[in-house]
Write a protein that holds these residues in place. Structure first.
Motif, PDB file in Angstrom:
ATOM      1  N   LEU A  38     -27.023 -34.476  -3.678  1.00  0.00           N
ATOM      2  CA  LEU A  38     -25.901 -35.102  -2.986  1.00  0.00           C
ATOM      3  C   LEU A  38     -25.479 -34.272  -1.777  1.00  0.00           C
ATOM      4  N   THR A  78     -16.646 -37.238  -0.276  1.00  0.00           N
ATOM      5  CA  THR A  78     -17.883 -36.602  -0.714  1.00  0.00           C
ATOM      6  C   THR A  78     -17.763 -35.087  -0.643  1.00  0.00           C
ATOM      7  N   TRP A 107     -26.748 -36.899   6.402  1.00  0.00           N
ATOM      8  CA  TRP A 107     -25.991 -38.030   6.951  1.00  0.00           C
ATOM      9  C   TRP A 107     -25.140 -37.595   8.138  1.00  0.00           C
ATOM     10  N   TYR A 155     -27.399 -48.735   8.715  1.00  0.00           N
ATOM     11  CA  TYR A 155     -26.611 -48.635   7.490  1.00  0.00           C
ATOM     12  C   TYR A 155     -25.217 -49.226   7.680  1.00  0.00           C
ATOM     13  N   ARG A 204     -20.535 -51.859  -0.643  1.00  0.00           N
ATOM     14  CA  ARG A 204     -20.869 -50.448  -0.510  1.00  0.00           C
ATOM     15  C   ARG A 204     -20.623 -49.976   0.920  1.00  0.00           C
ATOM     16  N   SER A 205     -20.308 -48.706   1.053  1.00  0.00           N
ATOM     17  CA  SER A 205     -20.127 -48.125   2.382  1.00  0.00           C
ATOM     18  C   SER A 205     -21.495 -47.810   2.971  1.00  0.00           C
ATOM     19  N   HIS A 231     -25.686 -35.467   2.048  1.00  0.00           N
ATOM     20  CA  HIS A 231     -24.441 -35.505   2.810  1.00  0.00           C
ATOM     21  C   HIS A 231     -24.611 -34.773   4.142  1.00  0.00           C
ATOM     22  N   ASN A 238     -22.963 -44.771   1.257  1.00  0.00           N
ATOM     23  CA  ASN A 238     -23.468 -45.058  -0.090  1.00  0.00           C
ATOM     24  C   ASN A 238     -24.814 -45.763  -0.048  1.00  0.00           C
ATOM     25  N   GLN A 284     -14.977 -41.651   3.683  1.00  0.00           N
ATOM     26  CA  GLN A 284     -16.052 -41.519   2.706  1.00  0.00           C
ATOM     27  C   GLN A 284     -16.625 -40.105   2.713  1.00  0.00           C
ATOM     28  N   LEU A 341     -27.269 -43.146   0.778  1.00  0.00           N
ATOM     29  CA  LEU A 341     -27.426 -42.296  -0.397  1.00  0.00           C
ATOM     30  C   LEU A 341     -28.371 -42.926  -1.419  1.00  0.00           C
ATOM     31  N   SER A 342     -28.150 -44.195  -1.743  1.00  0.00           N
ATOM     32  CA  SER A 342     -28.985 -44.865  -2.741  1.00  0.00           C
ATOM     33  C   SER A 342     -30.428 -45.023  -2.264  1.00  0.00           C
TER      34      SER A 342
END
Length: 226
Positions: free
Chosen positions: A138, A217, A145, A156, A115-116, A142, A119, A213, A122-123
């Motif tokens: 989302l 998005t 982030w 991360y 995973r990036s 975003h 991501n 990424q 996000l999770s």
């Protein structure tokens, strides 16, 4: 429309299965669908040749009718329509092949890709994020982030690096297993394998991947809003 194209006739076995499925279900209400199909397949295998011939003759009759209907269908198409339907069929077959490959790799236990950093972020925050829809959540995450500082993103980024190490180790073991099974066709080429990176090139790769990424998005969000 491809929906107007004549449907290919059923095979002799599938015709037998369709006609007898309800009967077998009534006789075996306790078994699941997989076991039911196995039982019907076994009955077909033991069916005398004379009875199988009945289903085979029906298939031949249907096949002749299908060829005639298909010829009439193709005759009414303009060159542009024929080309469009051909392209539609090509895409449909490509999707089916892709799904078959994914299913096979899942059965063979291929490791999940790493995973990036985004991501992972996000999770970790998706459930608690506010938003009336997944798309709204989302977008909010975003934006959050993008506002994080480099030091705030660092945990991360490190988790993403750790996940890449996990992936490479699992892939090496999985590919060794595939070689033993004679499935060298599933092994990555040498170019696809991860290569050691210098500290500077590694930083550049992280920045490029994070940027890529974020662009993906943004594109998803834009399409959702449209």
């Amino acid at each position: 429309s491809s929906a107007e194209r004549p449907k290919r006739p059923m095979t002799a076995y599938f015709r037998f299965l369709t006609e007898n499925r309800d009967v077998f279900r009534q006789k075996n209400p306790e078994i699941n669908n997989v076991e039911l199909i196995k039982k019907i397949a076994g009955a077909w295998k033991e069916l005398p040749a004379s009875q199988k011939q009945f289903y085979e003759e029906a298939r031949k009759t249907d096949w002749q009718r299908y060829k005639e209907q298909l010829a009439l269908y193709k005759a009414q198409l303009t060159p542009a329509q024929a080309a469009a339907l051909k392209e539609e069929r090509r895409k449909r077959l490509a999707r089916r092949r892709s799904l078959r490959v994914k299913k096979e790799l899942t059965v063979l236990g291929k490791p999940k890709r790493p995973r990036s950093s985004f991501n992972i972020f996000l999770s970790e925050h998706f459930q608690e994020s506010e938003g009336i829809s997944p798309v709204a959540k989302l977008k909010k995450l975003h934006d959050a982030w993008q506002k994080l500082s480099t030091s705030q993103k660092q945990p991360y980024l490190q988790l993403a690096e750790d996940d890449k190490v996990r992936y490479e180790n699992e892939m090496k073991s999985w590919e060794a297993k595939m070689v033993e099974l004679g499935r060298e066709d599933l092994i990555r080429s040498s170019r696809q394998r991860q290569k050691p990176k210098t500290t500077e090139s590694g930083k550049k790769a992280k920045t490029a991947k994070a940027s890529s990424q974020e662009k993906k998005t943004k594109l998803k969000l834009k399409k959702s809003e449209e």
